[in-house]
Design a protein around this motif. Structure first.
Motif, mmCIF file in Angstrom:
data_model
loop_
_atom_site.group_PDB
_atom_site.id
_atom_site.type_symbol
_atom_site.label_atom_id
_atom_site.label_comp_id
_atom_site.label_asym_id
_atom_site.label_seq_id
_atom_site.Cartn_x
_atom_site.Cartn_y
_atom_site.Cartn_z
ATOM 1 N N LEU A 84 0.826 -1.207 0.000
ATOM 2 C CA LEU A 84 0.000 0.000 0.000
ATOM 3 C C LEU A 84 0.865 1.264 0.000
ATOM 4 N N LEU A 85 1.882 1.277 0.848
ATOM 5 C CA LEU A 85 2.735 2.464 0.932
ATOM 6 C C LEU A 85 3.622 2.623 -0.301
ATOM 7 N N SER A 86 3.981 1.530 -0.948
ATOM 8 C CA SER A 86 4.746 1.631 -2.195
ATOM 9 C C SER A 86 3.913 2.322 -3.269
ATOM 10 N N ALA A 87 2.641 1.946 -3.370
ATOM 11 C CA ALA A 87 1.753 2.609 -4.326
ATOM 12 C C ALA A 87 1.561 4.077 -3.945
ATOM 13 N N PHE A 88 1.436 4.340 -2.661
ATOM 14 C CA PHE A 88 1.285 5.710 -2.160
ATOM 15 C C PHE A 88 2.478 6.571 -2.560
#
Length: 155
Positions: A116-120
């Protein structure tokens, strides 16, 4: 270069997220410090307090979703899927469009919160690249050897 561009270093954040085996408190605080523009400016609002409570409780996936909601109000989670040992996450601005028409940002990792944070972080990097100044740019002065030429033949 703006202060926001200097603060955000998406390649190093992306590399840190890819290399991390699991989410840790220092890693998420580093992401908040370097990739979040709205978080510090909101002070101790209800949503920032909620994110910090989730971080304190080590609810990493919920904290990542809360950060996405806070920092990227125009983006939504389009897809979260688990396949062959990895979480796949896609964020989109147009969730109602078919997959083949949507320009979603996708990321994957063995840990859900890190996916999720990589996409963010990827979306934040795209937003920085696409940002335009509010004042139009001025064309440079023409070269001293520049001379307009008429192309019309008036015979």
């Amino acid at each position: 270069m703006t202060a926001a561009l200097r603060r955000l270093s998406p390649p190093s954040l992306s590399q840190q997220l890819r290399a991390a085996p699991a989410m840790t408190r220092p890693l998420i605080l580093d992401i908040i410090d370097n990739a979040c523009r709205r978080f510090p400016s909101l002070g101790q609002s209800e949503r920032t307090v909620r994110v910090m409570r989730l971080v304190d409780a080590e609810a990493w996936a919920d904290a990542a979703l809360a950060l996405i909601e806070l920092e990227l109000p125009m983006w939504q989670v389009r897809r979260i899927a688990y396949d062959e040992g990895e979480w796949h996450c896609a964020l989109s601005r147009e969730r109602e469009l078919p997959d083949w028409l949507d320009a979603a940002v996708e990321a994957r990792h063995a840990d859900l919160a890190l996916a999720l944070l990589s996409a963010f972080v990827e979306v934040q990097a795209l937003a920085e690249e696409a940002s335009r100044p509010s004042v139009p740019t001025v064309r440079p002065a023409p070269d001293s050897f520049y001379e307009p030429v008429g192309c019309e033949n008036f015979r």
